[in-house]
Motif scaffolding. Structure first.
Motif, PDB file in Angstrom:
ATOM      1  N   PRO A   1       1.768  43.785 -25.752  1.00 13.57           N
ATOM      2  CA  PRO A   1       2.729  43.242 -24.784  1.00 13.57           C
ATOM      3  C   PRO A   1       2.204  42.026 -24.025  1.00 13.57           C
ATOM      4  O   PRO A   1       2.987  41.153 -23.633  1.00 13.57           O
ATOM      5  N   ALA A   2       0.888  41.934 -23.825  1.00 13.31           N
ATOM      6  CA  ALA A   2       0.342  40.776 -23.113  1.00 13.31           C
ATOM      7  C   ALA A   2       0.468  39.514 -23.960  1.00 13.31           C
ATOM      8  O   ALA A   2       0.774  38.429 -23.439  1.00 13.31           O
ATOM      9  N   VAL A   3       0.249  39.634 -25.267  1.00  9.72           N
ATOM     10  CA  VAL A   3       0.419  38.486 -26.163  1.00  9.72           C
ATOM     11  C   VAL A   3       1.878  38.052 -26.178  1.00  9.72           C
ATOM     12  O   VAL A   3       2.201  36.862 -26.147  1.00  9.72           O
ATOM     13  N   TRP A   4       2.770  39.033 -26.229  1.00  8.07           N
ATOM     14  CA  TRP A   4       4.203  38.722 -26.201  1.00  8.07           C
ATOM     15  C   TRP A   4       4.572  37.963 -24.923  1.00  8.07           C
ATOM     16  O   TRP A   4       5.244  36.924 -24.982  1.00  8.07           O
ATOM     17  N   ALA A   5       4.136  38.460 -23.784  1.00 10.45           N
ATOM     18  CA  ALA A   5       4.500  37.838 -22.503  1.00 10.45           C
ATOM     19  C   ALA A   5       3.981  36.409 -22.418  1.00 10.45           C
ATOM     20  O   ALA A   5       4.687  35.500 -21.944  1.00 10.45           O
ATOM     21  N   ALA A   6       2.747  36.186 -22.880  1.00  9.83           N
ATOM     22  CA  ALA A   6       2.181  34.832 -22.832  1.00  9.83           C
ATOM     23  C   ALA A   6       2.956  33.891 -23.750  1.00  9.83           C
ATOM     24  O   ALA A   6       3.248  32.746 -23.390  1.00  9.83           O
ATOM     25  N   GLY A   7       3.297  34.370 -24.944  1.00 11.87           N
ATOM     26  CA  GLY A   7       4.052  33.528 -25.872  1.00 11.87           C
ATOM     27  C   GLY A   7       5.450  33.228 -25.376  1.00 11.87           C
ATOM     28  O   GLY A   7       5.954  32.107 -25.536  1.00 11.87           O
ATOM     29  N   VAL A   8       6.094  34.219 -24.760  1.00 13.08           N
ATOM     30  CA  VAL A   8       7.436  34.009 -24.206  1.00 13.08           C
ATOM     31  C   VAL A   8       7.393  32.948 -23.106  1.00 13.08           C
ATOM     32  O   VAL A   8       8.284  32.097 -23.004  1.00 13.08           O
ATOM     33  N   ALA A   9       6.354  32.981 -22.276  1.00 18.20           N
ATOM     34  CA  ALA A   9       6.236  31.987 -21.206  1.00 18.20           C
ATOM     35  C   ALA A   9       6.137  30.574 -21.780  1.00 18.20           C
ATOM     36  O   ALA A   9       6.778  29.637 -21.282  1.00 18.20           O
TER      37      ALA A   9
END
Length: 399
Positions: free
Chosen positions: A220-228
Motif C-alpha cells: 500500500p505504501a508503494v501504491w500511495a506514493a505512485g498515486v501521488a
C-alpha cells in the motif's frame, strides 16, 4: 525500464471500455486558433458548386451529400452540407495528439469517423486516458491524460486506444473492471477511488507490444506514493482544467521571451549552453530546461512537433492555407506554457514508481479474484438516454 511480461495487467484489463482514435478525414477542420477555423468555414460556405466540393475534400465517408446525425451535445446543422449557408458552429477544444490542444469544428458532416460515443460522455467531470503508439526502444510515456476531447493521434507508431474514466456523463459509473477497486481496497486497507486507479496508471504505465501495461503493487505504501506522482502528472497535463492550478516550475523559474518572435518563424533550434529556444530568425525564449527541449513521445520531440503543426506549408488554394498572416501572441503564450508542462512532466517521470523487487498483483491474481476477465458489457458503451440528439435532416435520433 522494468520488463513487461504476460503476468502484468494491461490497461485494457483495468479500464475495459475503449474507443479507437478519431478519423477526421480532412485536416482543415482543426486549427490552433479560433479565428482560423471561422475563416475557413466562411470561405467554404461562400463557395458554390465544384469550388465548394474541392475545398471540402470529399472522401468515401463524407461528401457534400452525406446525411448524418448531429454529434451528441452539439447544435450543428444536419441538412446535407451542399445546402449549408449558416454561421460557423462554435469550435470545441481538441487534444490533437500529445500535449497539443487545438480547436475543432464539431460538425459531424465534416468528420469521417467522429466516435459519437466519446462526445456523449465528454463533460466537465470526464477525463480521458490516451494510450500512445508503441515504438520499440523509443523514449516517451505510454499513457497521457486530458480533459479535452482527444483525437488519439500518435506522432509515431500505431495509435493506441482512448479510455474515458467514466462511462456516463456527470462522473457516473467508472470505466473500471467490476470488482477492481474492491480488490485493491482490501489489499491496501482503505477505500480506493476510481481517480486513484487512473493516477496510478498515468505514473506507472509501461509500453508493450500487447498494449499499455500497468503493474499493480501489493504494497500500500508503494501504491500511495505512485498515486501521488500520478495525481501531480495529471494536474500538469490538464494545465489548470478541472479546477487545478496552471503549471509552474519550482523555484520561481519560468521561461520568458528574451527577443521577439518573428512574424513567420520557419525553424526551431536549441542552445544548450544558454538554455535558449531559438524561434525562427531572431526569436529567443529562455530559460528552457534541457528536459523540456528533449522531451519525446514515441521517439518524436514534442516541441518540434507542436511547432510543425503551426508552421508546416499548406497547398495554395486549400482551406489549410487559410491561417494567421503572422504568428499570434496566443501561440507564444501556449508555447511558454508547453515548455513548463514538458519540464515538469520529465521531472515527475523521474519519480515514477520503481517496482523492481516488489511484489505485484498479477493477471492470475486478478483472475482468481474474479476481476478478470471483465464482462463483455463492461467493454461496450453504456446507454445514455437522458438527452435528445438530432438525427439527419433534423429528425430525432434514436439512441
Amino acid at each position: 525500464m522494468r520488463r513487461v511480461t504476460d503476468d502484468v495487467p494491461l490497461l485494457d484489463d483495468l479500464m475495459p471500455w475503449s474507443v479507437a482514435p478519431l478519423r477526421l478525414g480532412r485536416s482543415w477542420v482543426v486549427a490552433p486558433d479560433l479565428r482560423t477555423l471561422k475563416s475557413r468555414w466562411d470561405a467554404l460556405v461562400r463557395a458554390e458548386g465544384n469550388e465548394r466540393e474541392a475545398l471540402f475534400g470529399p472522401t468515401r465517408a463524407r461528401t457534400l451529400a452525406s446525411s448524418v446525425a448531429a454529434l451528441p451535445g452539439q447544435r450543428t446543422g444536419t441538412a446535407r452540407f451542399a445546402r449549408e449557408a449558416g454561421p460557423c458552429p462554435e469550435p470545441v477544444r481538441l487534444a490533437h495528439g500529445p500535449f497539443d490542444e487545438q480547436w475543432l469544428l464539431p460538425d459531424h458532416r465534416l468528420l469521417d469517423v467522429a466516435r459519437p460515443e466519446l462526445w456523449r460522455v465528454a463533460d466537465e467531470r470526464q477525463l480521458f486516458a490516451v494510450e500512445q503508439g508503441y515504438v520499440p526502444q523509443a523514449p516517451g510515456p505510454a499513457l497521457l491524460v486530458t480533459g479535452a476531447l482527444p483525437d488519439g493521434r500518435s506522432p509515431a507508431g500505431r495509435p493506441g486506444r482512448i479510455r474515458p474514466l467514466y462511462r456516463r456523463p456527470g462522473g457516473r459509473e467508472p470505466n473500471l473492471a467490476p470488482g477492481l477497486v474492491e480488490l485493491l481496497g482490501a489489499r491496501y486497507g482503505r477505500a480506493v477511488a476510481p481517480e486513484e486507479v487512473l493516477a496510478w496508471a498515468v505514473a506507472a504505465a509501461r509500453p508493450s507490444p500487447a498494449g499499455c501495461a500497468v503493474p499493480l503493487p501489493a504494497d500500500p505504501a508503494v501504491w500511495a506514493a505512485g498515486v501521488a506522482v500520478g495525481r501531480r502528472m495529471t494536474d500538469v497535463q490538464l494545465r489548470g482544467a478541472r479546477g487545478g492550478e496552471r503549471p509552474r516550475l519550482p523555484g520561481g523559474r519560468r521561461p520568458y521571451v528574451r527577443a521577439a518572435l518573428p512574424a513567420r518563424p520557419a525553424a526551431l533550434a536549441y542552445e544548450a549552453g544558454e538554455e535558449a529556444l531559438l524561434v525562427g530568425d531572431g526569436g529567443r525564449i529562455a530559460p528552457v530546461p534541457a528536459e523540456a527541449w528533449d522531451y519525446r513521445v514515441g521517439g518524436v520531440r514534442v516541441l518540434e512537433l507542436w511547432f510543425a503543426h503551426r508552421t508546416a506549408p499548406a497547398g495554395p488554394g486549400t482551406l489549410d492555407a487559410v491561417r494567421p498572416a503572422a504568428w499570434p501572441q496566443e501561440w507564444t503564450s501556449e508555447l511558454l506554457e508547453l515548455i513548463t508542462v514538458l519540464a515538469l512532466q520529465a521531472q515527475l517521470e523521474a519519480r515514477a514508481p520503481d517496482l523492481s523487487g516488489t511484489e505485484t498483483l498479477t493477471r492470475a491474481c486478478l483472475r482468481s479474484a474474479g476481476v478478470l476477465p471483465a464482462p463483455e458489457a463492461a467493454r461496450r458503451p453504456a446507454s445514455v438516454l437522458d438527452r435528445e440528439e438530432e438525427g439527419p435532416e433534423g429528425q430525432l435520433a434514436l439512441l
